[in-house]
Write an enzyme that holds these catalytic residues in place. Structure first.
Site, PDB file in Angstrom:
ATOM      1  N   ASP A 208       0.852  -1.189   0.000  1.00 48.26           N
ATOM      2  CA  ASP A 208       0.000   0.000   0.000  1.00 48.26           C
ATOM      3  C   ASP A 208       0.889   1.240   0.000  1.00 48.26           C
ATOM      4  O   ASP A 208       2.118   1.135   0.011  1.00 48.26           O
ATOM      5  CB  ASP A 208      -0.945   0.002   1.208  1.00 48.26           C
ATOM      6  CG  ASP A 208      -2.279   0.688   0.904  1.00 48.26           C
ATOM      7  OD1 ASP A 208      -2.269   1.731   0.219  1.00 48.26           O
ATOM      8  OD2 ASP A 208      -3.334   0.193   1.344  1.00 48.26           O
ATOM      9  N   GLY A 234       4.318   1.312  -1.904  1.00 43.29           N
ATOM     10  CA  GLY A 234       4.288   1.638  -3.319  1.00 43.29           C
ATOM     11  C   GLY A 234       2.927   2.160  -3.733  1.00 43.29           C
ATOM     12  O   GLY A 234       2.001   2.224  -2.921  1.00 43.29           O
ATOM     13  N   ASP A 235       2.820   2.535  -4.983  1.00 46.83           N
ATOM     14  CA  ASP A 235       1.590   3.065  -5.559  1.00 46.83           C
ATOM     15  C   ASP A 235       1.134   2.099  -6.649  1.00 46.83           C
ATOM     16  O   ASP A 235       1.846   1.893  -7.640  1.00 46.83           O
ATOM     17  CB  ASP A 235       1.854   4.446  -6.147  1.00 46.83           C
ATOM     18  CG  ASP A 235       0.594   5.134  -6.673  1.00 46.83           C
ATOM     19  OD1 ASP A 235      -0.319   4.420  -7.140  1.00 46.83           O
ATOM     20  OD2 ASP A 235       0.539   6.368  -6.650  1.00 46.83           O
ATOM     21  N   PHE A 236      -0.042   1.498  -6.477  1.00 43.05           N
ATOM     22  CA  PHE A 236      -0.436   0.461  -7.442  1.00 43.05           C
ATOM     23  C   PHE A 236      -0.752   1.021  -8.825  1.00 43.05           C
ATOM     24  O   PHE A 236      -0.910   0.282  -9.781  1.00 43.05           O
ATOM     25  CB  PHE A 236      -1.547  -0.449  -6.926  1.00 43.05           C
ATOM     26  CG  PHE A 236      -2.842   0.213  -6.493  1.00 43.05           C
ATOM     27  CD1 PHE A 236      -3.559   1.058  -7.322  1.00 43.05           C
ATOM     28  CD2 PHE A 236      -3.385  -0.080  -5.241  1.00 43.05           C
ATOM     29  CE1 PHE A 236      -4.759   1.620  -6.932  1.00 43.05           C
ATOM     30  CE2 PHE A 236      -4.588   0.477  -4.832  1.00 43.05           C
ATOM     31  CZ  PHE A 236      -5.275   1.327  -5.686  1.00 43.05           C
ATOM     32  N   HIS A 254     -13.590  -1.741  -7.213  1.00 41.54           N
ATOM     33  CA  HIS A 254     -14.859  -1.006  -7.389  1.00 41.54           C
ATOM     34  C   HIS A 254     -14.691   0.511  -7.312  1.00 41.54           C
ATOM     35  O   HIS A 254     -15.596   1.260  -7.667  1.00 41.54           O
ATOM     36  CB  HIS A 254     -15.930  -1.511  -6.416  1.00 41.54           C
ATOM     37  CG  HIS A 254     -15.784  -1.049  -4.999  1.00 41.54           C
ATOM     38  ND1 HIS A 254     -16.846  -1.034  -4.116  1.00 41.54           N
ATOM     39  CD2 HIS A 254     -14.711  -0.604  -4.296  1.00 41.54           C
ATOM     40  CE1 HIS A 254     -16.438  -0.606  -2.939  1.00 41.54           C
ATOM     41  NE2 HIS A 254     -15.155  -0.334  -3.027  1.00 41.54           N
TER      42      HIS A 254
END
Length: 345
Positions: A208, A234-236, A254
């Site tokens: 995350d 991290g940044d997905f 969603h």
């Protein structure tokens, strides 16, 4: 002579749903005022509750007895002789002093979502979010992530909501052919924790944003899982996913529109080996779109809260995953309206 039987048409369902906000707001108000936390310390008379919560006498017993009739409180006596206590579910899940507290999501529903839903008609006609962003304000997530205390509270609330599903997934999913798992958007790391608790051979990574890492690490250390669950920052959107045999996402897809859904699914595909599993834990809508009312209503909430997000059916999931190359698709019911949708590479 032919006779026909007539069925009496009953308006009860219309009235129950049409005035459902009466019960909703009564419960949310009780949570927000800390009524269930107060009664978590022991039973109290109506007069005690009035004094401790600063209530006016006019509707005191209507309020408390409505919660009795709805099943959230127990009561002995009546009116001036009444003594109230929590029902079992209220005591477990709505007492702030218990680790099982899940009222954070209800506090958010009361303080944020309830007024926003008054503009559902506007959202349906414009396709635009109806939350803080409507008046050029910042996303609520910007404020949450900028404040460590609010972020911690938010993560605790989200974890409480999903705890039962994470436990069910950790127990029910067959991990015998897998060794590693990475939970994308893993928040406080609880999904990973439940997997390793129930499957000691597994090694998990919870992934995350950097601001979340200290909270996840703290949770893992408290649970004694610091060596079994790796916390990765991290940044997905911008970073590749860590390689793993199983990639999970809990209430992530969603939030986003179709293009971003496909991008995240493709990243999961690339991070998996052949035979690896992609697992999405959400309120998966049934293929016929007739049964999972909560999933459909949550999709409307995504209209209120996000620019493009929507909940999806198992058929939608199959179409999205097969487009990037996944093969076998299945669904595993968890708790309530929530399921795990599975795709095998």
């Amino acid at each position: 002579m032919e006779t026909t039987s007539t069925t009496q048409v009953d308006p009860a369902k219309i009235m129950q749903v049409g005035t459902g906000f009466f019960a909703t707001k009564t419960l949310l108000t009780a949570v927000n005022m800390g009524l269930f936390t107060l009664l978590g310390q022991g039973q109290h008379s109506g007069e005690d509750i009035k004094e401790k919560l600063g209530l006016h006498p006019r509707s005191l017993y209507d309020f408390l007895d409505a919660l009795v009739a709805l099943g959230f409180l127990n009561r002995t006596g009546i009116k001036k002789t009444s003594v109230y206590s929590n029902a079992a579910d209220s005591d477990l899940f709505l007492d702030k002093n218990k680790p099982s507290y899940m009222g954070g999501i209800l506090e958010m529903a009361n303080n944020r979502l309830y007024p926003f839903w008054n503009n559902l008609e506007v959202g349906l006609k414009t396709g635009l979010p109806q939350n803080e962003t409507k008046n050029n304000g910042k996303s609520p997530f910007d404020a949450i992530y900028a404040d460590p205390a609010r972020l911690r509270e938010f993560i605790r609330a989200m974890t409480g909501v999903q705890m039962g599903n994470f436990i069910a997934f950790g127990k029910q999913f067959d991990f015998s052919n897998y060794k590693t798992l990475c939970d994308i958007g893993g928040s406080g790391g609880i999904l990973s924790a439940q997997v390793v608790i129930n499957n000691p051979h597994m090694e998990c990574t919870t992934f995350d944003l950097p601001a979340v890492s200290p909270i996840a690490q703290e949770n893992m250390d408290v649970m004694g899982l610091g060596e079994k669950v790796k916390v990765a920052a991290g940044d997905f959107f911008t970073d590749d996913f860590p390689k793993a045999d199983v990639i999970t996402m809990g209430n992530i897809l969603h939030d986003w529109g179709t293009a971003n859904k496909k991008m995240l699914i493709k990243k999961a595909y690339d991070a998996l080996p052949k035979g690896g599993a992609f697992v999405v834990i959400e309120n998966i809508i049934d293929a016929g779109r007739k049964k999972n009312a909560f999933g459909l209503l949550m999709s409307l909430n995504m209209l209120i809260e996000t620019p493009e997000g929507y909940d999806f059916s198992i058929s939608d999931f199959e179409e999205l995953t097969k487009e990037v190359g996944f093969g076998q698709i299945s669904i595993m019911p968890l708790t309530g309206p929530t399921s795990a949708a599975l795709a095998i590479k």
